[in-house]
Scaffold this active site. Structure first.
Site, mmCIF file in Angstrom:
data_model
loop_
_atom_site.group_PDB
_atom_site.id
_atom_site.type_symbol
_atom_site.label_atom_id
_atom_site.label_comp_id
_atom_site.label_asym_id
_atom_site.label_seq_id
_atom_site.Cartn_x
_atom_site.Cartn_y
_atom_site.Cartn_z
ATOM 1 N N CYS A 384 0.900 -1.168 -0.085
ATOM 2 C CA CYS A 384 -0.007 -0.059 -0.122
ATOM 3 C C CYS A 384 1.119 1.302 -0.068
ATOM 4 O O CYS A 384 1.493 1.657 -0.844
ATOM 5 C CB CYS A 384 -1.089 -0.107 1.298
ATOM 6 S SG CYS A 384 -2.431 0.874 0.669
ATOM 7 N N HIS A 510 -3.705 -4.989 0.327
ATOM 8 C CA HIS A 510 -3.217 -5.632 1.512
ATOM 9 C C HIS A 510 -3.238 -6.998 1.409
ATOM 10 O O HIS A 510 -4.194 -7.657 2.068
ATOM 11 C CB HIS A 510 -3.890 -4.832 2.709
ATOM 12 C CG HIS A 510 -3.680 -3.719 3.009
ATOM 13 N ND1 HIS A 510 -2.792 -3.026 3.851
ATOM 14 C CD2 HIS A 510 -4.172 -2.526 2.558
ATOM 15 C CE1 HIS A 510 -2.996 -1.837 3.840
ATOM 16 N NE2 HIS A 510 -3.822 -1.437 3.091
ATOM 17 N N GLU A 512 -1.654 -9.089 3.586
ATOM 18 C CA GLU A 512 -1.398 -9.574 4.801
ATOM 19 C C GLU A 512 -2.882 -10.211 5.352
ATOM 20 O O GLU A 512 -3.141 -10.921 6.127
ATOM 21 C CB GLU A 512 -0.799 -8.708 5.676
ATOM 22 C CG GLU A 512 -1.769 -7.615 5.974
ATOM 23 C CD GLU A 512 -1.392 -6.292 5.266
ATOM 24 O OE1 GLU A 512 -1.165 -6.637 3.959
ATOM 25 O OE2 GLU A 512 -1.489 -5.087 5.582
HETATM 26 N N1 GLN Z 1 -2.115 6.822 2.659
HETATM 27 C C1 GLN Z 1 -2.154 5.758 1.527
HETATM 28 C C2 GLN Z 1 -3.511 6.031 0.792
HETATM 29 O O1 GLN Z 1 -4.361 6.403 1.236
HETATM 30 C C3 GLN Z 1 -1.886 4.463 1.722
HETATM 31 C C4 GLN Z 1 -2.843 3.923 2.706
HETATM 32 C C5 GLN Z 1 -2.330 2.418 3.167
HETATM 33 O O2 GLN Z 1 -1.002 2.496 3.200
HETATM 34 N N2 GLN Z 1 -3.079 1.377 3.835
HETATM 35 O O3 GLN Z 1 -3.533 5.687 -0.388
#
Ligand code: GLN
EC number: 6.3.4.2
Length: 544
Positions: A384, A510, A512
């Protein structure tokens, strides 16, 4: 009331952090392994509508389900133990309960009645508990009540449990109360009094505990169990100890040894069988007997807190077991990383994972770390925000767009390689408005992702607002960072890989959240394998 679903309520006393979630998940595992379709639900007595707006220092990781619910991290344990997806219905907060009751009031659904905690709030809680049971998908629903009995905010939940126990009838529900039996080293004794008081507090609300699970640092001797049974109105076999374990994955077997599942099934009028834990025990054997080890740097800004990256740490345990490798995760604070200390902090590692996150703090350190591993060909896994940092680093240092950034960090950057989607631009509310939940992604043939997933299309869970900016895609790809995963509906880039590198993968989603004991996540498994390869290569190079 007629019901075929059985309900188990798990309450906690004496103190928080006793591991109610792990006990609930372990019991669910034992019931599932005997053929009972089991699910677990968490009721959280705070006023936030969901934990999505809570910062990780407050509440640890926010776990995301397929249907895009932002939930308590205990749901991650439920999925990792049971290998069955959860949903919004599995996590309910006081905020959500009140929001729903107030919405009904505004619609006039209470027909002029005064709306009150009892019966309206308690009815709403009862409805949420029974929603999973009424779906027909489960034989047993385990409901974990967050917080500790005696808390003001827990009262409506305990009252709802009292009413449900009464409504459901004797064989259809039971209460497990988790408490602490502290050891006083000066006296050399385990003490039962806090448990007695906690059971009494529960009784003041009209709820009798059927089973006590006692968290302890030392074995509970028989006489002490007898004493607890006598004072707390439970049978001797229903006093179960939960002794500190070296891994949470030992807890189902520890509960099995003491017959927690048998006591529960007997009380619910259900047959007990020998649970089939073959796959589970195979995993444990591999987890406990690693052939070698690797060290992975986890680069983030909440690394001092175990719970902030819970699912990532657990995914490494699953992937380590799969590879028969012990994965040491070395937490590295991105805020204190810079070009001067990067070699000293990273060179001994076998791979790095740049963590998800929000906001500006620590991002330059993350970018320096990506540069170091890209140039030194050390395995890299970006999740992310970690993927977004990889794109920024590549744009700055390979494309020479020195001011490349995400508009999250610099709204006015001339090169917004990461930016907001059109659909996000007018959103002002923070809660539940990110790109959330499961989205599909097509994989490019011959990419690392394609080889790892062994599939053309995958489904993964998202939680972010910002995206790879497709205006830069051709330029970035021409220089060697390839978009290997694309969302078929929106064309958004979900995966990037650097072609001239042994293992450089950044994912916008994600992975995970989907790693379980039965199904370790293939990307984590492949990353650990790549780290091992990198370690062995370095070893050969130093020996030569
Ligand atoms: N802050 C980034 C976004 O909103 C990544 C978010 C995250 O890592 N879950 O796109």
């Amino acid at each position: 009331m007629t019901t075929t679903t059985k309900y188990i309520f798990v309450t906690g006393g004496v103190t928080s952090s006793l591991g109610k979630g792990i006990i609930a998940a372990s019991l669910a595992k034992l019931l599932q392994a005997q053929g009972y379709r089991t699910t677990i639900q968490k009721l959280d007595p705070y006023i936030n509508v969901d934990p999505g707006t809570l910062n990780p220092y407050e509440h640890g990781e926010c776990y995301v389900t397929d249907d895009g619910a932002e939930t308590d991290l205990d749901l991650g344990h439920y999925e990792r133990f049971l290998n069955v997806p959860t949903s919004q219905a599995n996590n309910v907060t006081t905020g959500r309960i009140y929001q729903s009751v107030i919405d009904k009031e505004r619609r006039g659904e209470f027909l002029g009645k005064t709306v009150q905690v009892i019966p309206h709030i308690t009815d709403e809680i009862k409805e949420r508990v029974q929603k999973l049971g009424n779906s027909g998908d489960y034989d047993i629903v385990i409901t974990e009540i967050g917080g500790t009995v005696g808390d003001i905010e827990s009262l409506p939940y305990i009252e709802a449990v009292r009413q449900l126990r009464w409504d459901l009838g004797d064989n259809n529900g039971l209460v497990i109360h988790l408490t602490l039996v502290p050891y006083l080293s000066a006296a050399g004794e385990l003490k039962t009094k806090p448990t007695q008081h906690s059971v009494k507090t529960l009784m003041e609300s009209g709820v009798m505990a059927d089973i006590l699970v006692c968290r302890t640092e030392h074995e509970l001797p028989m006489d002490l169990r007898k004493k607890l049974a006598l004072f707390c109105n439970v049978r001797e076999e229903a006093v179960i100890q939960s002794i500190d374990a070296s891994t949470i994955y030992d807890v189902p077997n520890l509960m099995l040894k003491q017959g927690l599942d048998t006591v529960v099934l007997k009380k619910l009028g259900l047959q007990s069988h020998q649970p089939n834990l073959t796959r589970w025990n195979e995993f444990l054997k591999r987890h406990k007997n690693p052939k070698t080890e690797v060290t992975i740097g986890l680069i983030g800004k909440y690394v001092e807190l175990q719970d902030s990256y819970k699912s990532i740490l657990e995914a490494f345990i699953h992937a380590g077991a799969e590879n028969e490798v012990k994965v040491h995760v070395e937490p590295i604070h991105s805020e204190y990383l810079n070009a001067d200390n990067i070699h000293a902090k990273l060179s001994h590692l076998n791979g790095i994972l740049v963590a998800p996150g929000f906001g500006e703090r620590g991002i330059e350190g993350k970018i320096d770390a990506v540069k170091y591993v890209r140039e030194n060909k050390m395995p890299f896994f970006g999740i992310c925000l970690g993927m977004q940092m990889a794109v920024i680093e590549f744009a700055r240092n390979v494309l020479n767009l020195k001011d490349a950034n995400s508009t999250e960090m610099d709204a006015k950057t001339a090169n917004p390689v990461i930016g907001l989607m059109e659909s996000q631009k007018d959103i002002t509310e923070k809660g539940g408005t990110m790109r959330l939940g499961s989205w599909s992604c097509n994989l490019k043939p011959n990419s690392i992702a394609h080889k790892v997933y062994k599939s053309n299309t995958i489904e993964e869970r998202h939680r972010h607002r910002f995206e790879f900016n497709n205006t830069y895609k051709d330029q970035i790809e021409a220089s060697g960072m390839i978009a290997t995963g694309i969302n078929p509906e929106t064309n958004l880039v979900e995966i990037v890989e650097v072609s001239d590198h042994p293992w450089f993968v950044g994912v916008q989603y994600h992975p995970e959240y989907k790693s379980t004991v039965a199904n370790p996540h293939p990307l984590f498994v492949a990353f650990v394998k790549a780290a091992l390869k990198h370690k062995n290569k370095n070893k050969r190079a130093t020996m030569a």
